[in-house]
Design an enzyme around this catalytic site. Structure first.
Site, mmCIF file in Angstrom:
data_model
loop_
_atom_site.group_PDB
_atom_site.id
_atom_site.type_symbol
_atom_site.label_atom_id
_atom_site.label_comp_id
_atom_site.label_asym_id
_atom_site.label_seq_id
_atom_site.Cartn_x
_atom_site.Cartn_y
_atom_site.Cartn_z
ATOM 1 N N ALA A 51 0.793 -1.239 0.000
ATOM 2 C CA ALA A 51 0.000 0.000 0.000
ATOM 3 C C ALA A 51 0.830 1.296 0.000
ATOM 4 O O ALA A 51 0.626 2.151 -0.876
ATOM 5 C CB ALA A 51 -0.980 -0.032 1.171
ATOM 6 N N ARG A 92 -5.465 -0.322 -9.218
ATOM 7 C CA ARG A 92 -5.801 -1.300 -8.168
ATOM 8 C C ARG A 92 -6.805 -0.647 -7.217
ATOM 9 O O ARG A 92 -6.630 0.521 -6.847
ATOM 10 C CB ARG A 92 -4.544 -1.749 -7.398
ATOM 11 N N GLN A 199 4.129 -13.299 -1.764
ATOM 12 C CA GLN A 199 4.913 -12.127 -1.328
ATOM 13 C C GLN A 199 5.798 -12.459 -0.124
ATOM 14 O O GLN A 199 6.854 -11.866 0.069
ATOM 15 C CB GLN A 199 3.984 -10.962 -0.967
ATOM 16 N N ASP A 240 -3.981 -2.428 3.984
ATOM 17 C CA ASP A 240 -4.220 -1.752 2.709
ATOM 18 C C ASP A 240 -5.261 -0.654 2.843
ATOM 19 O O ASP A 240 -5.231 0.335 2.108
ATOM 20 C CB ASP A 240 -4.625 -2.761 1.645
ATOM 21 N N LYS A 251 -3.865 -8.311 3.063
ATOM 22 C CA LYS A 251 -3.693 -9.479 2.191
ATOM 23 C C LYS A 251 -4.551 -10.658 2.632
ATOM 24 O O LYS A 251 -4.648 -10.944 3.820
ATOM 25 C CB LYS A 251 -2.207 -9.862 2.187
HETATM 26 O O1 MRU Z 1 -1.173 -7.319 -3.328
HETATM 27 P P1 MRU Z 1 -0.099 -6.594 -2.582
HETATM 28 O O2 MRU Z 1 1.214 -7.306 -2.617
HETATM 29 O O3 MRU Z 1 0.015 -5.146 -2.981
HETATM 30 O O4 MRU Z 1 -0.599 -6.624 -1.082
HETATM 31 C C1 MRU Z 1 0.177 -5.995 -0.093
HETATM 32 C C2 MRU Z 1 -0.351 -6.216 1.271
HETATM 33 O O5 MRU Z 1 -1.408 -6.767 1.473
HETATM 34 C C3 MRU Z 1 0.424 -5.645 2.393
HETATM 35 O O6 MRU Z 1 0.286 -6.426 3.528
HETATM 36 C C4 MRU Z 1 -0.130 -4.229 2.683
HETATM 37 O O7 MRU Z 1 -0.047 -3.435 1.544
HETATM 38 C C5 MRU Z 1 0.560 -3.565 3.792
HETATM 39 S S1 MRU Z 1 2.261 -3.358 3.436
HETATM 40 C C6 MRU Z 1 2.981 -2.117 3.958
#
Ligand code: MRU
Length: 353
Positions: A51, A92, A199, A240, A251
């Site tokens: 995010a 997104r 990830q 997010d 996530k």
């Molecule tokens: O789909 P992504 O890889 O963008 O998802 C990221 C996440 O869900 C992270 O946990 C979230 O952005 C917090 S990270 C600082």
């Protein structure tokens, strides 16, 4: 001290350079974005993700787009800039920071509409660079607050990637882990692989090797067993989008962890900057959840693992109700439940400062 990963930078020649996260951990490849469409492609295809990182990328993308505009009067300039903003806004849907980054650059453009076009373009570059610098400072502050929750000897379970790669640098959830380590606490990390995009396995594990923090990689389905055996002292995740009542979108799999934590009496911490809070949403039910392509589920590293054409559901995020969250760690300090009043007070003070 471990050198900071250059997740995203603004180069003086008017290029946004970012580390292509789809190529990690195998290859460290940087890509140069020369216009807003390049940045939009990078966000859409997860070359940059997390995010706070996509918030800064979106802001930089809009500033970069502004540099390419040919308009000679400010009304046309703002009209064309609005089109670029809309393009980036469609990349997104879930991370609040993306819209926050766009609004921040847009607000500056409108506020300085009396400037000449070259001066206005320059002002937008300055704002993008400022956003970049602030994100790093914000994450370090979050780490400083959050590490007070970690005890010497703790094993911390983390989900997705919340490190330097998910931000401009240092990280949110992983930033807290890193700060605890830098304070000399002997900690260990359990890294959820984080299906389907991995990830955790690809990115968090890569960062932890660089940081030298003792860690083990587990599959998402192992978390409960480790908690039952008493081997997890805290779970730390990022966010997010956070609604005003403290409900947290993060996530997919985060909600499951929060439920497990409640059952096993393990604290469940969320680390996120205030730019992740959506002041327009009263509860998490209103958070738009991104549905990603079925291929992310039906294949791994390009190899098919399911019958051709089998129906798939692939929500990229879930919502954890505020009642399951032990604390929210922000750059302004640690919030304890009930969150509604504290979040609203912080949003008000952030607006007035
Ligand atoms: O789909 P992504 O890889 O963008 O998802 C990221 C996440 O869900 C992270 O946990 C979230 O952005 C917090 S990270 C600082």
């Amino acid at each position: 001290m471990t050198p900071e990963i250059q997740t995203i930078v603004w180069l003086p020649e008017g290029i946004v350079r970012l580390l292509d996260q789809t190529r990690l951990p195998g290859e460290e490849v940087y890509i140069d974005c020369r216009d807003a469409e390049d940045v939009a492609e990078a966000i859409r295809n997860l070359r940059i993700r997390g995010a706070p990182a996509i918030g800064v990328a979106a802001g930089m993308g809009l500033s970069l787009g502004a540099q390419t505009l040919q308009a000679t009067d400010v009304t046309s300039f703002l009209h064309e800039l609005r089109t670029i903003k809309d393009l980036l806004a469609q990349t997104r849907p879930t991370a609040r920071n993306l819209f926050w980054g766009l609004e921040r650059i847009w607000t500056v453009a409108e506020k300085h509409r009396d400037l000449s076009i070259p001066a206005l373009k320059q002002r937008l570059v300055e704002e993008a660079v400022k956003m970049h610098q602030e994100d790093l400072a914000c994450n370090r502050a979050m780490g400083g607050h959050g590490q007070t929750l970690i005890k010497n000897g703790d094993t911390i379970l983390t989900h997705c990637n919340t490190g330097a790669l998910a931000t401009v640098g240092y990280g949110t959830g992983l930033g807290v882990v890193r700060a605890a380590w830098e304070h000399g606490k002997h900690i260990q990390v359990l890294v959820d692989e984080t299906r389907p995009v991995l990830q955790g396995a690809r990115l968090t594990a890569w960062e932890l090797v660089r940081l030298g923090i003792p860690s083990r990689l587990i599959t998402d389905s192992m978390a409960g067993d480790f908690m039952r055996r008493g081997e997890v002292q805290a779970v730390i995740v990022g966010a997010d989008r956070i609604a005003l009542n403290g409900d947290v979108a993060n996530k997919i799999g985060t909600y499951t962890l929060a439920v497990l934590c409640r059952h096993h009496n393990v604290p469940f911490y969320v680390a996120a900057p205030l730019s992740t809070v959506d002041p327009a949403l009263s509860t998490g039910d209103q958070i738009p959840i991104e549905e990603r392509p079925p291929e992310e589920i039906t294949s791994i590293a390009g190899v098919s693992i399911a019958p051709q054409g089998f129906p798939v559901a692939n929500p990229a995020f879930d919502v954890t109700p505020a009642g399951l969250v032990s604390a929210i760690i922000t750059e302004r300090g640690i919030l304890h439940p009930p969150f509604a009043e504290a979040i609203q007070a912080l949003c008000r003070s952030a607006h007035s400062s």
